[in-house]
Design a protein around this motif. Structure first.
Motif, PDB file in Angstrom:
ATOM      1  N   LYS A 101     -11.449   0.407  70.958  1.00  0.00           N
ATOM      2  CA  LYS A 101     -12.747  -0.267  71.082  1.00  0.00           C
ATOM      3  C   LYS A 101     -12.799  -1.528  70.219  1.00  0.00           C
ATOM      4  O   LYS A 101     -13.268  -2.583  70.656  1.00  0.00           O
ATOM      5  N   LYS A 102     -12.281  -1.444  68.993  1.00  0.00           N
ATOM      6  CA  LYS A 102     -12.295  -2.605  68.099  1.00  0.00           C
ATOM      7  C   LYS A 102     -11.337  -3.696  68.572  1.00  0.00           C
ATOM      8  O   LYS A 102     -11.631  -4.888  68.460  1.00  0.00           O
ATOM      9  N   LYS A 152     -12.978  -5.489  71.446  1.00  0.00           N
ATOM     10  CA  LYS A 152     -14.046  -6.362  70.955  1.00  0.00           C
ATOM     11  C   LYS A 152     -13.474  -7.636  70.345  1.00  0.00           C
ATOM     12  O   LYS A 152     -13.991  -8.737  70.569  1.00  0.00           O
ATOM     13  N   THR A 153     -12.380  -7.515  69.604  1.00  0.00           N
ATOM     14  CA  THR A 153     -11.758  -8.682  68.981  1.00  0.00           C
ATOM     15  C   THR A 153     -11.186  -9.630  70.021  1.00  0.00           C
ATOM     16  O   THR A 153     -11.344 -10.845  69.916  1.00  0.00           O
ATOM     17  N   ARG A 157     -12.176  -9.870  73.121  1.00  0.00           N
ATOM     18  CA  ARG A 157     -13.315 -10.456  73.827  1.00  0.00           C
ATOM     19  C   ARG A 157     -13.907 -11.634  73.059  1.00  0.00           C
ATOM     20  O   ARG A 157     -14.410 -12.574  73.658  1.00  0.00           O
ATOM     21  N   SER A 158     -13.828 -11.587  71.732  1.00  0.00           N
ATOM     22  CA  SER A 158     -14.378 -12.667  70.918  1.00  0.00           C
ATOM     23  C   SER A 158     -13.579 -13.965  71.081  1.00  0.00           C
ATOM     24  O   SER A 158     -14.075 -15.035  70.739  1.00  0.00           O
ATOM     25  N   ARG A 168     -11.108 -11.762  78.889  1.00  0.00           N
ATOM     26  CA  ARG A 168     -11.671 -10.529  79.439  1.00  0.00           C
ATOM     27  C   ARG A 168     -10.583  -9.450  79.448  1.00  0.00           C
ATOM     28  O   ARG A 168      -9.882  -9.285  80.446  1.00  0.00           O
TER      29      ARG A 168
END
Length: 149
Positions: A72-73, A76-77, A79-80, A84
């Motif tokens: 998950k992390k 998220k990283t 995606r930042s 995608r």
């Protein structure tokens, strides 16, 4: 010493949130068009706390992260960075029983990989063993067996 050990248990402060993360391998599918995209994703992921190694395979659009991190992390990283990402949806071709079944074969998959899907229920439970059908064909218990015997 027994009384001191007993009393010391009451005086010490223990942390209950001392969870140890396990070493994981997180594989992502990320569209990487150029060296700049690759470098941006690699730098963002490698700067995360707990990451041991980052392998970017641009030809397969694949990022492999090894370390004490969660999927998950990592998602998220990545995606930042403006990409995608998705978890790696493919498995090696030789591990799948029916690689050309509906939903399994993917034209966009890298060479040697097919899409990861659950095994078809009909193929695993309802098919009899072909050797059993031939064994019963020549059985003495079967009156309609071979007429030559």
């Amino acid at each position: 010493m027994g009384a001191l050990d007993y009393l010391s248990n009451f005086c010490t402060v223990t942390s209950t949130s001392n969870k140890k993360k396990t070493l994981q391998t997180v594989e992502l599918k990320v569209r990487l068009d150029c060296d700049g995209c690759e470098r941006k994703v690699r730098n963002a992921v490698s700067s995360m706390k707990g990451v041991k190694s980052v392998d970017v395979i641009r030809k397969q659009n694949r990022v492999v992260v090894k370390g004490y991190v969660t999927a998950k992390k990592v998602l998220k990283t990545v995606r930042s960075t403006g990409k995608r990402p998705e978890l790696w949806p493919y498995v090696p071709y030789n591990l799948v029983t029916c690689p050309y079944a509906a939903g399994t074969y993917d034209k966009k998959a890298p060479p040697g990989f097919v899409r990861k899907v659950a095994a078809p229920a009909a193929a695993t439970s309802g098919t009899p063993d072909p050797h059993e059908s031939f064994a019963s064909l020549f059985s003495d218990d079967n009156p309609h067996a071979c007429s030559i015997m």
